[in-house]
Design an enzyme around this catalytic site. Structure first.
Site, PDB file in Angstrom:
ATOM      1  CB  SER A 145      -0.599  -0.644   0.782  1.00 23.37           C
ATOM      2  OG  SER A 145      -1.582   1.544   1.269  1.00 23.37           O
ATOM      3  CE1 TYR A 158      -4.328  -2.109   5.205  1.00 25.04           C
ATOM      4  CE2 TYR A 158      -3.484   0.061   5.126  1.00 25.04           C
ATOM      5  CZ  TYR A 158      -3.844  -1.257   4.905  1.00 25.04           C
ATOM      6  OH  TYR A 158      -4.159  -1.655   3.476  1.00 25.04           O
ATOM      7  CE  LYS A 162      -2.196  -3.835   3.792  1.00 26.68           C
ATOM      8  NZ  LYS A 162      -2.051  -5.046   2.243  1.00 26.68           N
TER       9      LYS A 162
END
Length: 255
Positions: A145, A158, A162
């Protein structure tokens, strides 16, 4: 249309919807047989398999929670039993339950780590072992991401996962290069999927975010299909340890 993945077998995790589904359909459109992993959305997985088969390719859906390491070996075995080999592995499965940092629940943090990073590690490991045993190389693509490169106030659990995926592809590119296995990542910007539908339910916020993208819009899942197919194909035969931003130019638009 040139079919870039003719005769190949492609595995995609988290492919009942969103980017995973788009990647699976894109692979089938380019001549691949496709096995997909899914967690809960049986209807979505069945629909994806039907679409793969409608393109003249073989499709297989295998249910399993990627946070369980046994899911990885089961998925790769089921795909190999069905199609005889694994040529391409796409690690896409991921979650992002938005939450503030100061009161982040332990379970939310740990679940995100188990799905996004631990799950990816064991999935990639299982696919790589199968590729090594086959002896004819392969391609592994992780859906990382833009969040691997920038922060997010409600994504403190999160963004590290990534960044970890991005790093995992760099390290596995070194570990697996001698086996002819290429490892790369794609870094999507804001893509309209189920993972962020609640966060982007506010049309004003969506419009504001789209205005920051040089190409003038937020991404769609199908925007990732082409880059993933490219990295999976022989067009990228000398590309490994690389990352490809697929963000409409958002990352470079700092002014």
């Amino acid at each position: 249309m040139t079919r870039l993945l003719e005769g190949k077998t492609v595995l995609v995790t988290g492919a009942s919807a969103g980017i995973g589904r788009a990647a699976a359909i894109g692979a089938a459109r380019h001549g691949a047989d496709v096995a997909i992993n899914f967690s809960r959305d049986t209807a979505g997985a069945e629909a994806a398999v039907k679409e793969i088969e409608a393109l003249g390719q073989r499709g297989l859906a295998v249910q399993g929670d990627v946070s369980d390491p046994e899911t990885a070996t089961a998925f790769v075995k089921a795909a190999t039993d069905a199609f005889g080999k694994v040529d391409v592995f796409v690690n896409n499965a991921g979650i992002c339950p938005f939450h503030a940092f100061l009161d982040m629940p332990v379970e939310t943090f740990e679940r995100t780590m188990r799905v996004n990073l631990h799950g990816a590690y064991f999935m990639v490991q299982a696919a790589a072992n199968q590729m090594v045993n086959q002896g004819h190389g392969g391609a592994i693509i992780a859906v990382s991401s833009i969040s691997a490169l920038v922060g997010g106030e409600y994504q403190t659990h999160y963004t590290p996962t990534k960044a970890g995926l991005h790093s995992l592809m760099q390290s596995t590119a070194i570990a697996l290069g001698r086996h002819g296995i290429r490892c790369n990542s794609v870094l999507p910007g804001t893509i309209l999927t189920d993972i962020n539908k609640d966060d982007l339910a506010d049309q004003e916020k969506r419009d504001r975010m789209a205005a920051r993208v040089p190409l003038g819009r937020l991404g769609e899942p199908d925007d990732l299909a082409g880059p993933i197919v490219f990295l999976a194909s022989d067009l990228a035969k000398y590309v490994t340890g690389a990352s490809l931003l697929v963000d409409g130019g958002a990352y470079v638009n700092l002014q």
